[in-house]
Design an enzyme around this catalytic site. Sequence first.
Site, short mmCIF file in Angstrom:
data_model
loop_
_atom_site.label_atom_id
_atom_site.label_comp_id
_atom_site.label_asym_id
_atom_site.label_seq_id
_atom_site.Cartn_x
_atom_site.Cartn_y
_atom_site.Cartn_z
N LEU A 108 49.36 -42.67 51.09
CA LEU A 108 47.96 -43.02 50.91
C LEU A 108 47.90 -44.44 50.38
O LEU A 108 48.76 -44.86 49.59
CB LEU A 108 47.27 -42.07 49.91
CG LEU A 108 47.11 -40.60 50.31
CD1 LEU A 108 46.46 -39.83 49.18
CD2 LEU A 108 46.28 -40.47 51.58
N ASP A 109 46.87 -45.20 50.79
CA ASP A 109 46.69 -46.54 50.25
C ASP A 109 46.54 -46.46 48.73
O ASP A 109 46.08 -45.45 48.19
CB ASP A 109 45.43 -47.18 50.84
CG ASP A 109 45.48 -47.30 52.35
OD1 ASP A 109 46.60 -47.32 52.90
OD2 ASP A 109 44.40 -47.37 52.97
N LYS A 110 46.88 -47.53 48.06
CA LYS A 110 46.74 -47.58 46.60
C LYS A 110 45.33 -47.23 46.17
O LYS A 110 45.12 -46.49 45.19
CB LYS A 110 47.11 -48.98 46.10
CG LYS A 110 46.96 -49.16 44.59
CD LYS A 110 47.29 -50.58 44.17
CE LYS A 110 47.10 -50.77 42.66
NZ LYS A 110 47.39 -52.17 42.24
#
Length: 274
Positions: A133-135
């Site tokens: 998942l993106d930050k």
Amino acid sequence: MKKFSVTAKAYSDTTAADLLAEKCAKAGIELSKIKIKNLMKQGACWTKSAKPERIRKAKYEIKRGQTIKLYVDPNIAEFDMSTVECLHETHHYGVYYKPAGLLCQGTKYGDEYTIIREIHKRTGREPFLIHRLDKETAGVMMIAYTKKAARAFSQQIKNHKIQKTYQAEVKGKPEKAKRLESVIDGKNAILEYEVKKYLEKTALVEVNLITGRKHQIRIQFTELGFPVMGDPRYGKGNVNDTGLALIASKLVFDDPWRSGNLVTIEVPQDKRLF
């Protein structure tokens, strides 16, 4: 403050912390031995070799002729790791809630504030990322505890057997439901969405992610003209006060050790957008 690194070569047998402290003292670099030890614990020290390895122990023995490197990023902020929640767990894998603002895995500057390191510390086992998942994105993540589990779930991902559902708030009012197909980094990117509620200037949408390209939902909704609210990278006029309005809300998958047993894991109600 700028990132920097310290490279130290041993001219006699010593320990990693002593070698780095001596190097910093000679070079006029303001890093105390305590700070060096903390950085090492956080995964910022590496062997300088064909296959660099992390050195976490201050008393790690460095032989004459060996070189090590310490990477320092003064901008890394502490993170409340208690906000990482285990939602479902078996002997082979776990499904966790990753809060927004937390990296999945580390960099050469360290891995202390990452979900993969946190799980390793909690379980004492080597974790394997199945997907990322993106930050800026919060939500459910699957983590394998064995190489066998990692292979099994990676195959499910490859065969599109794991259903990944997201919730997002987008700027504007897109049509009620649509399938989006485009190309991202030379690869096909496909998703399907349905508007769950129209607000005054935005819409709440549920997204079924068919493929898993980097930043896919963010890119495709921006291309459509309805960027995700709070996205710091994509879109215009979609600034908000709460950050990226995108949550990985649900995973549905087949447990390889209980064939035919579909498992559904959702984020807790209080963490959903709707």
